[in-house]
Design a protein around this motif. Structure first.
Motif, PDB file in Angstrom:
ATOM      1  N   MET A 303     -20.550  -9.874 -93.073  1.00 14.59           N
ATOM      2  CA  MET A 303     -20.493  -8.730 -92.155  1.00 14.59           C
ATOM      3  C   MET A 303     -21.570  -7.707 -92.487  1.00 14.59           C
ATOM      4  O   MET A 303     -22.283  -7.223 -91.591  1.00 14.59           O
ATOM      5  N   ALA A 304     -21.690  -7.374 -93.753  1.00 13.44           N
ATOM      6  CA  ALA A 304     -22.639  -6.342 -94.154  1.00 13.44           C
ATOM      7  C   ALA A 304     -24.077  -6.779 -93.890  1.00 13.44           C
ATOM      8  O   ALA A 304     -24.902  -5.977 -93.430  1.00 13.44           O
ATOM      9  N   GLN A 305     -24.382  -8.053 -94.156  1.00  9.79           N
ATOM     10  CA  GLN A 305     -25.737  -8.536 -93.897  1.00  9.79           C
ATOM     11  C   GLN A 305     -26.032  -8.535 -92.405  1.00  9.79           C
ATOM     12  O   GLN A 305     -27.108  -8.104 -91.962  1.00  9.79           O
ATOM     13  N   ALA A 306     -25.085  -9.000 -91.627  1.00  7.56           N
ATOM     14  CA  ALA A 306     -25.264  -8.988 -90.174  1.00  7.56           C
ATOM     15  C   ALA A 306     -25.462  -7.565 -89.666  1.00  7.56           C
ATOM     16  O   ALA A 306     -26.290  -7.313 -88.787  1.00  7.56           O
ATOM     17  N   PHE A 307     -24.706  -6.641 -90.235  1.00 10.13           N
ATOM     18  CA  PHE A 307     -24.787  -5.239 -89.826  1.00 10.13           C
ATOM     19  C   PHE A 307     -26.165  -4.662 -90.130  1.00 10.13           C
ATOM     20  O   PHE A 307     -26.765  -3.970 -89.302  1.00 10.13           O
ATOM     21  N   GLU A 308     -26.701  -4.954 -91.322  1.00 12.74           N
ATOM     22  CA  GLU A 308     -28.027  -4.457 -91.676  1.00 12.74           C
ATOM     23  C   GLU A 308     -29.100  -5.046 -90.766  1.00 12.74           C
ATOM     24  O   GLU A 308     -30.063  -4.361 -90.405  1.00 12.74           O
ATOM     25  N   TYR A 309     -28.956  -6.290 -90.392  1.00 13.95           N
ATOM     26  CA  TYR A 309     -29.920  -6.900 -89.470  1.00 13.95           C
ATOM     27  C   TYR A 309     -29.756  -6.350 -88.053  1.00 13.95           C
ATOM     28  O   TYR A 309     -30.726  -6.049 -87.366  1.00 13.95           O
ATOM     29  N   TYR A 310     -28.503  -6.240 -87.617  1.00 16.86           N
ATOM     30  CA  TYR A 310     -28.256  -5.868 -86.223  1.00 16.86           C
ATOM     31  C   TYR A 310     -28.668  -4.426 -85.936  1.00 16.86           C
ATOM     32  O   TYR A 310     -29.149  -4.115 -84.839  1.00 16.86           O
ATOM     33  N   MET A 311     -28.480  -3.530 -86.899  1.00 21.71           N
ATOM     34  CA  MET A 311     -28.904  -2.145 -86.689  1.00 21.71           C
ATOM     35  C   MET A 311     -30.409  -2.008 -86.545  1.00 21.71           C
ATOM     36  O   MET A 311     -30.902  -1.017 -85.994  1.00 21.71           O
ATOM     37  N   ASP A 312     -31.154  -2.973 -87.044  1.00 25.82           N
ATOM     38  CA  ASP A 312     -32.610  -2.960 -86.952  1.00 25.82           C
ATOM     39  C   ASP A 312     -33.017  -3.578 -85.613  1.00 25.82           C
ATOM     40  O   ASP A 312     -32.993  -4.796 -85.445  1.00 25.82           O
ATOM     41  N   THR A 313     -33.383  -2.748 -84.670  1.00 24.14           N
ATOM     42  CA  THR A 313     -33.701  -3.245 -83.320  1.00 24.14           C
ATOM     43  C   THR A 313     -34.988  -4.063 -83.291  1.00 24.14           C
ATOM     44  O   THR A 313     -35.280  -4.708 -82.290  1.00 24.14           O
ATOM     45  N   THR A 314     -35.755  -4.042 -84.392  1.00 26.78           N
ATOM     46  CA  THR A 314     -36.993  -4.831 -84.447  1.00 26.78           C
ATOM     47  C   THR A 314     -36.758  -6.215 -85.026  1.00 26.78           C
ATOM     48  O   THR A 314     -37.682  -7.041 -85.037  1.00 26.78           O
ATOM     49  N   TYR A 315     -35.550  -6.484 -85.517  1.00 26.72           N
ATOM     50  CA  TYR A 315     -35.287  -7.763 -86.169  1.00 26.72           C
ATOM     51  C   TYR A 315     -35.075  -8.861 -85.127  1.00 26.72           C
ATOM     52  O   TYR A 315     -34.327  -8.684 -84.162  1.00 26.72           O
ATOM     53  N   ASP A 679     -36.081   3.319 -89.693  1.00 28.19           N
ATOM     54  CA  ASP A 679     -37.286   2.925 -90.420  1.00 28.19           C
ATOM     55  C   ASP A 679     -36.958   2.228 -91.735  1.00 28.19           C
ATOM     56  O   ASP A 679     -37.612   1.249 -92.108  1.00 28.19           O
ATOM     57  N   VAL A 680     -35.957   2.729 -92.456  1.00 28.85           N
ATOM     58  CA  VAL A 680     -35.638   2.084 -93.726  1.00 28.85           C
ATOM     59  C   VAL A 680     -35.048   0.701 -93.492  1.00 28.85           C
ATOM     60  O   VAL A 680     -35.269  -0.230 -94.280  1.00 28.85           O
ATOM     61  N   LEU A 681     -34.324   0.510 -92.402  1.00 27.79           N
ATOM     62  CA  LEU A 681     -33.809  -0.823 -92.074  1.00 27.79           C
ATOM     63  C   LEU A 681     -34.944  -1.782 -91.750  1.00 27.79           C
ATOM     64  O   LEU A 681     -34.921  -2.954 -92.139  1.00 27.79           O
ATOM     65  N   ALA A 682     -35.949  -1.277 -91.038  1.00 31.22           N
ATOM     66  CA  ALA A 682     -37.103  -2.114 -90.718  1.00 31.22           C
ATOM     67  C   ALA A 682     -37.830  -2.527 -91.992  1.00 31.22           C
ATOM     68  O   ALA A 682     -38.268  -3.676 -92.130  1.00 31.22           O
TER      69      ALA A 682
END
Length: 738
Positions: A303-315, A679-682
């Motif tokens: 869940m946490a990994q998916a969340f970090e990826y999903y919040m990044d709209t550039t991923y 930006d930090v997620l990217a």
């Protein structure tokens, strides 16, 4: 005799089951005799002084004595993986007593080859560490290196001499792990290695060492054990500290014949050993923990990994199925975090989260959703994410503030030209910070990375027991992998670290298959077939193991931190690479929150430019941190980080290899940088391409087998993924995308 004792142990295990089920009072009555017999036998057997085969070797260059591998338990299932070795600084040793008269017959000066006998300990001698802390044979911390790379087994190995000069007692132990097999008395092969085998073997090794310290067979302070490791070893170092002395693990320790944990007639446990006729408490817990890239908790990892990826709209997800499942998992993670009712003291984390200019508030940590107001993060915001961003900001600022410790780097001007030695010598701290943010540097070619494939030969051959040793002895800078261009591991390296039984579809496939199996999540014929398999596997796990425990729950440290029955450590430190590909950053954040609320001095370090199992960098080291904790909590002697030596000669790299952060970071004032959550997620995801959410696991499936077996495709165990698969509305959408 040993076979008889093993049969006695098996009978004891059966008696425990019968007693717990309330089937017979006779079983409990018989158990009382068995416990008394076992206690006497185990303590006699595991008393190092009674081991005629103990052998000590001496390394003059390190001034260290190393014990040959000995069994850590009385009834080992896999003897090659349930042993322990100890390295002792030479200053604490008068010599080796070879004839049992208590006198040293072989000393460092007369040593020629490995010798059988017992240590003669000098309790008056002192060792001053490289940081200025002073230890004796009675006060020396114990370093327990937790192996289990990829949650796999580790063969026994001799302890490293790495920490001898610091005055520490260094311990190496083997452990059982995923896909191990053993042979029963009828010659039949059976699977073993499920959770919590790895962790239990490490706990048992700690018990063995502490018991022999109490007996006077080894030097060290039983109250100052530090668990440490890298990757899967970091997960176990974390779980070791998180589960200190929790009785949920006692049945497994008893089964192996661990010292200092026994079942009483009334179903309770005894955790004392007999020393000079008196009962003395024996702990399997930790004083502190240093974990490099802790792959835990797996329970919340997908869940946490998916969340970090999903919040990044550039991923860019590999498939529409993965993207949709990531959306569902993100919503599940928000609900999961909000259900925890998390809070944190601003003074504990050091952040002004409510913006009132003070650090005196208790902040409720929540995740909120408003797509219209926060489109840059796909709608997610909240105080939990404020804390997440604050940790990233603080860790980048720390990196920038410590660049004067960089040595051997090559610095470049804005046109890509290497600076002269004079220009490098004239660089201010602010100049280096700007150059770092703009990527105008190349790190020293001698710098070593701490991840798989970047390890030393000793670490490779010891099953990653030396992960923390390696991280501490690296030259001081992170590897090239850490620049955000994470290097792919070769198959040979992966197999060397994780074993022949690992076969992976890789990040592009997002799948994993068991050894000898052509079946994995990506080639189920239908979504419905996969969902059915998921439900069946989870039902099997939830039914419990032979002791009635859910083994996935046993491996969730958050179940134990601050819980009744757990003795929380005094301090913990978890070091993650900021572009960590093996685990979401939020899992370490959750560990920090839990430990702070339990009263533990807990810090997380998200190392910018650091990948999986990052090295210690910029003047930091594991020994420095341990010495500082010893000063704060034991000796009262404050240990300061040494002053940086200014770099006066530029490196020899021909071009800059640093990652340009200037599009992400506001660095108008390099003493107070900032950036947005988006930006930090990217940045974080730019190097975190290893894990892909959505099928069996978080990380190539390398952790899955600890909850599975060799006959079945990597077992599905993520209850949150299963809930989504069993949701009719979600399943209808996912089935079309499968």
């Amino acid at each position: 005799m040993n076979k008889l004792k093993k049969l006695l142990s098996l009978a004891l295990a059966l008696a425990m089951v019968l007693s717990l089920c309330g089937l017979t009072a006779f079983a409990a009555e018989e158990d009382s005799t068995a416990v008394a017999s076992d206690k006497e036998y185990i303590e006699e057997t595991l008393n190092l002084a009674n081991n005629e085969d103990q052998e000590w070797s001496y390394t003059a260059s390190a001034d260290a004595w190393v014990l040959s591998v000995v069994s850590a338990v009385a009834y080992p299932e896999l003897p090659n993986q349930q042993g322990v070795s100890v390295c002792v600084p030479g200053a604490y040793v008068t010599g080796i007593d070879t004839d049992g008269d208590g006198e040293a017959d072989v000393t460092a000066e007369t040593y020629e080859s490995a010798v059988k006998g017992s240590l003669v300990i000098d309790y008056e001698a002192e060792v001053t560490s490289s940081n200025g802390q002073v230890y004796t044979a009675a006060t020396a911390p114990i370093i327990l290196n937790t192996g289990a790379a990829g949650y796999g087994s580790s063969n026994n190995s001799k302890a490293s001499t790495t920490y001898a000069s610091e005055g520490y007692i260094n311990v190496a132990c083997g452990n059982r792990g995923k896909q191990d097999t053993a042979t029963d008395e009828d010659g039949n092969t059976y699977y073993t290695g499920d959770a919590p085998s790895c962790l239990v073997d490490q706990k048992n090794a700690a018990r063995y060492v502490k018991y022999n310290i109490l007996l006077g067979n080894l030097p060290g302070n039983v109250d100052l054990l530090v668990s440490t490791g890298g990757s899967g070893g970091a997960a176990h170092a974390t779980m070791f500290a998180a589960t200190s002395n929790n009785p949920d693990f006692y049945d497994y320790e008893i089964e192996a014949g661990a010292v200092g944990v026994y079942l009483n007639e009334d179903g309770t446990y005894s955790t004392t050993v007999t020393i000079d006729g008196e009962e003395v408490e024996l702990s399997d817990g930790a004083w502190g923990c240093v974990a490099y890239s802790a792959i835990t908790s797996l329970y919340e990892g997908d869940m946490a990994q998916a969340f970090e990826y999903y919040m990044d709209t550039t991923y860019d997800f590999n498939t529409d199925f993965q993207a949709q499942l990531a959306e569902y998992l993100s919503a599940a993670y928000m609900e999961y975090i909000n259900d925890q009712n998390l809070t944190v003291e601003e003074s504990a984390v050091g952040f002004d989260l409510d913006g009132d200019g003070e650090l005196n508030s208790t902040i409720a940590l929540t995740i909120e959703y408003d797509l219209e107001a926060y489109p840059e993060t796909n709608g997610y915001y909240g105080t939990y994410l404020d804390l997440y961003l604050a940790e990233f900001t603080e860790n980048l600022q720390w990196y920038l503030d410590n660049l004067d410790y960089a040595s051997g780097w090559t610095w470049f001007d804005e046109d890509g030209n290497a600076l002269s030695d004079e220009e490098v010598a004239a660089m201010t701290s602010e100049d280096k910070a700007v150059a770092f943010i703009e990527g105008r540097y190349a790190k020293s070619s001698s710098s070593s990375g701490g991840g798989p494939g970047g390890a030393s030969g000793e670490m490779m051959t010891s099953g990653m027991n030396g992960a923390a040793d390696f991280a501490d002895s690296a030259s001081g800078e992170a590897s090239g992998e850490a620049s955000g261009e994470a290097s792919a591991e070769s198959e040979d390296t992966a197999l060397e670290l994780y074993g022949d039984d690992i076969r992976s579809g890789g990040p592009d496939a997002g799948s994993t298959a068991a050894a000898g199996s052509g079946s994995n999540s990506s080639n189920y014929s239908t979504f419905e077939e996969m969902a059915e398999a998921y439900a069946a596997d989870i039902a099997e796990i939830e039914a419990g193991d032979k002791y009635g425990n859910n083994i996935v729950s046993l491996y969730n440290p958050l179940n134990y931190i601050g819980a009744d029955g757990t003795d929380d450590p005094t301090w913990t430190r978890i070091v993650m690479g900021a572009v960590e590909g093996d685990m979401p950053m939020m899992t370490s954040l959750n560990l920090e929150i839990a430990w702070l609320n339990a009263g533990t001095d807990a810090v997380i370090e998200w190392q910018w430019d650091g990948g999986h199992v990052p090295s210690e960098v910029l003047g930091s080291s594991i020994s420095l941190y341990i010495d500082q904790m010893y000063g704060e909590y034991v000796s009262g002697i404050e240990i300061e980080k040494a002053e940086a030596e200014t770099q006066t000669t530029n490196g020899t790299a021909e071009s800059a290899t640093g990652k340009d952060l200037s599009d992400w970071v506001d660095y108008e004032d390099v003493t107070q940088v900032s950036f947005s959550l988006a930006d930090v997620l990217a940045y974080r995801n730019s190097g975190a391409s290893k894990a892909v959410p959505g099928f069996d696991v978080i990380d190539y499936g390398q952790e899955d087998y600890v909850f599975g077996n060799t006959e079945t495709d990597a077992r599905h165990w993520d209850a949150f993924v299963n809930e989504i698969f069993q949701n009719a509305e979600y399943a209808a959408v996912l089935s079309e995308l499968f």
